[in-house]
Design a protein around this motif. Sequence first.
Motif, PDB file in Angstrom:
ATOM      1  N   GLU A 206       0.816  -1.224   0.000  1.00 12.00           N
ATOM      2  CA  GLU A 206       0.000   0.000   0.000  1.00 12.00           C
ATOM      3  C   GLU A 206       0.855   1.282   0.000  1.00 12.00           C
ATOM      4  O   GLU A 206       2.070   1.249  -0.110  1.00 12.00           O
ATOM      5  CB  GLU A 206      -1.031  -0.028   1.147  1.00 12.00           C
ATOM      6  N   LEU A 207       0.157   2.414   0.149  1.00 13.61           N
ATOM      7  CA  LEU A 207       0.801   3.717  -0.077  1.00 13.61           C
ATOM      8  C   LEU A 207       1.583   4.266   1.118  1.00 13.61           C
ATOM      9  O   LEU A 207       2.589   4.923   0.948  1.00 13.61           O
ATOM     10  CB  LEU A 207      -0.287   4.740  -0.467  1.00 13.61           C
ATOM     11  N   CYS A 216       5.958   5.564  -5.549  1.00 13.31           N
ATOM     12  CA  CYS A 216       5.370   6.902  -5.688  1.00 13.31           C
ATOM     13  C   CYS A 216       6.402   7.984  -5.334  1.00 13.31           C
ATOM     14  O   CYS A 216       6.580   8.956  -6.065  1.00 13.31           O
ATOM     15  CB  CYS A 216       4.149   6.990  -4.758  1.00 13.31           C
ATOM     16  N   ALA A 270      -7.887   5.242  -1.311  1.00 10.76           N
ATOM     17  CA  ALA A 270      -6.522   5.725  -1.523  1.00 10.76           C
ATOM     18  C   ALA A 270      -5.624   5.483  -0.308  1.00 10.76           C
ATOM     19  O   ALA A 270      -4.431   5.271  -0.450  1.00 10.76           O
ATOM     20  CB  ALA A 270      -6.549   7.217  -1.859  1.00 10.76           C
ATOM     21  N   CYS A 275      -6.746   1.236  -4.850  1.00  8.44           N
ATOM     22  CA  CYS A 275      -6.844   2.293  -5.870  1.00  8.44           C
ATOM     23  C   CYS A 275      -5.545   3.084  -5.983  1.00  8.44           C
ATOM     24  O   CYS A 275      -5.117   3.413  -7.095  1.00  8.44           O
ATOM     25  CB  CYS A 275      -8.084   3.172  -5.672  1.00  8.44           C
ATOM     26  N   SER A 276      -4.902   3.367  -4.864  1.00 11.16           N
ATOM     27  CA  SER A 276      -3.633   4.097  -5.009  1.00 11.16           C
ATOM     28  C   SER A 276      -2.526   3.173  -5.508  1.00 11.16           C
ATOM     29  O   SER A 276      -1.600   3.629  -6.191  1.00 11.16           O
ATOM     30  CB  SER A 276      -3.237   4.801  -3.714  1.00 11.16           C
ATOM     31  N   LEU A 279      -3.009   3.205  -9.197  1.00  7.87           N
ATOM     32  CA  LEU A 279      -2.611   4.523  -9.714  1.00  7.87           C
ATOM     33  C   LEU A 279      -1.096   4.622  -9.842  1.00  7.87           C
ATOM     34  O   LEU A 279      -0.573   5.132 -10.839  1.00  7.87           O
ATOM     35  CB  LEU A 279      -3.155   5.623  -8.780  1.00  7.87           C
ATOM     36  N   TRP A 332     -10.547  11.490   1.206  1.00  7.13           N
ATOM     37  CA  TRP A 332      -9.437  11.078   0.360  1.00  7.13           C
ATOM     38  C   TRP A 332      -9.054   9.640   0.724  1.00  7.13           C
ATOM     39  O   TRP A 332      -8.867   8.807  -0.163  1.00  7.13           O
ATOM     40  CB  TRP A 332      -8.220  12.002   0.545  1.00  7.13           C
ATOM     41  N   GLY A 338     -10.710   9.796  -2.938  1.00  4.84           N
ATOM     42  CA  GLY A 338      -9.393   9.262  -3.286  1.00  4.84           C
ATOM     43  C   GLY A 338      -9.423   8.445  -4.571  1.00  4.84           C
ATOM     44  O   GLY A 338      -8.497   8.514  -5.385  1.00  4.84           O
ATOM     45  N   TYR A 341      -8.757   9.950  -8.211  1.00  2.00           N
ATOM     46  CA  TYR A 341      -7.441  10.139  -8.839  1.00  2.00           C
ATOM     47  C   TYR A 341      -7.124   8.979  -9.791  1.00  2.00           C
ATOM     48  O   TYR A 341      -6.529   9.172 -10.852  1.00  2.00           O
ATOM     49  CB  TYR A 341      -6.331  10.291  -7.779  1.00  2.00           C
ATOM     50  N   LEU A 342      -7.517   7.783  -9.373  1.00  2.00           N
ATOM     51  CA  LEU A 342      -7.297   6.623 -10.247  1.00  2.00           C
ATOM     52  C   LEU A 342      -8.160   6.750 -11.504  1.00  2.00           C
ATOM     53  O   LEU A 342      -7.695   6.481 -12.618  1.00  2.00           O
ATOM     54  CB  LEU A 342      -7.645   5.328  -9.500  1.00  2.00           C
ATOM     55  N   LEU A 455       0.438  12.993  -5.686  1.00  2.00           N
ATOM     56  CA  LEU A 455      -0.452  12.297  -6.607  1.00  2.00           C
ATOM     57  C   LEU A 455      -0.818  13.163  -7.814  1.00  2.00           C
ATOM     58  O   LEU A 455      -1.999  13.370  -8.101  1.00  2.00           O
ATOM     59  CB  LEU A 455      -1.730  11.852  -5.858  1.00  2.00           C
TER      60      LEU A 455
END
Length: 458
Positions: A206-207, A216, A270, A275-276, A279, A332, A338, A341-342, A455
């Motif tokens: 994950e992010l 990222c 996100a 989803c993040s 992305l 978000w 969030g 963005y994807l 992002l």
Amino acid sequence: MCVPSNLFYMVDLFLKKGINQKWPTLRSRSSKLFKKKPVEVFVKTKMTTSVAKKRFLVNQMPDFAENQVEVPTEQIIKQINEYISDIRENFQPTERNGKDGLYLGTAGVAYMYYHLSKVPAMGARREELLREAVEYLRPALDVCTYEVNEMNIPGLLLGNCGVYAVASAVFAATGEEKESLRYRELYNDAAKYCKELNFLPYGSDELFVGRAGYICGAIWMSRQTAKAFKTEDIFDLCRIVVLSGKQYAQSTKTPSSLMYSYYDVEYLGAGHGICSILLILMSVPGYLDANPLDAKVVQDAVDYLLSLQDEHGNFPAATDEIKNQSNELIHWCHGAGGVVYLMAKAYLSWKNDKYLKACERAADLIWEKGLLRKGPGLCHGVAGNGYVFLLLHRLTGKDKYLHRAIKFSEFLEDAHFKQMARVPDNPHSLFEGIAGTVCFLSDMLQPQNAAFPFLDVF
Ligand SMILES: [Zn+2]
């Protein structure tokens, strides 16, 4: 399973699970702009009592009506200056405040100053802003020198690498090339820690702390410093992210081609969700073009997520919420704020209107229900949702979205909001507090370049 309404629960859980025993107990700080109310009293002013108990305040502001849209520059600069004074007064660059990474610590404030230094309307203050950025970086960099647990080093939002990335960018901007290179090398060196498929025992992709975050940050740092990232390492990590998602999806027989879990929850948004991750895979220059099989499973997974958008425009926070028709979280970190963005990235990449429509539905929902009582911040607050309009404005060029972003920025000054909003646990931080709000406000001054921190989908 009930999905936590506040991402902070997950941060707290992350701390409780003992990944890093050195992370301090999360603490509350006061803010002069958002005072804690002594008692939770719902006052009937603009709202009904039943509505007041909801997560958001009713949006009674006028929507766009074909009128001229003009960004109130002076008012926004005044707001920015007030928030900065609050941060200077109440969240000083001390070692105690330097902990907790970009998400909560002084490194996030350094990011804010660095971001401000790039805004043309702030050009006359560039040197002063960069000096402040360095001042707020120092304690965070000191903390990194003793945060040497290999599992924590690669983390973007809660880990050392996020601090290194910002340091590399800030020192490049101040002309201290040697320092910039030093932190870029520390960042690049950390790739080795996340090449192990399960380098974190509770979810490695994950992010915040995982591989997607590391990738990222590498892309962001490369853009900021105009220095290429290490393609071989980043492509390796992308391959591992796809493999990890395929293996998990197959073992759990989920309908998505890729799926991930974090602390046994299949998050979709996100904050910690797929989803993040998708992305970021789509944002690595050249990766999907060079790997068409991976591109196919990524697009299938994006379409699976798209199929989950409900009739109101929101997305469930996790797979165990899919059948729940009241997807209430519009942040978000969880929900439409969030996932948008994807969908924007998907539209830019594949030029299919279905992704643009998903973005527009999400933005309409956020206009209606995005004035969150949780406060002014990015992760689950008004500024985070306001950023969606800046995204849509860049994506479509429509003034309607700039109008809505302006209205959200004005709402931050609304006396009723200040009275009703909760004070975040960390009211000056980048993701929960007003440092993030400043980023949103400053991007109102350059809507053509506006981007949620880390992002930028364009
Ligand atoms: Zn959140």
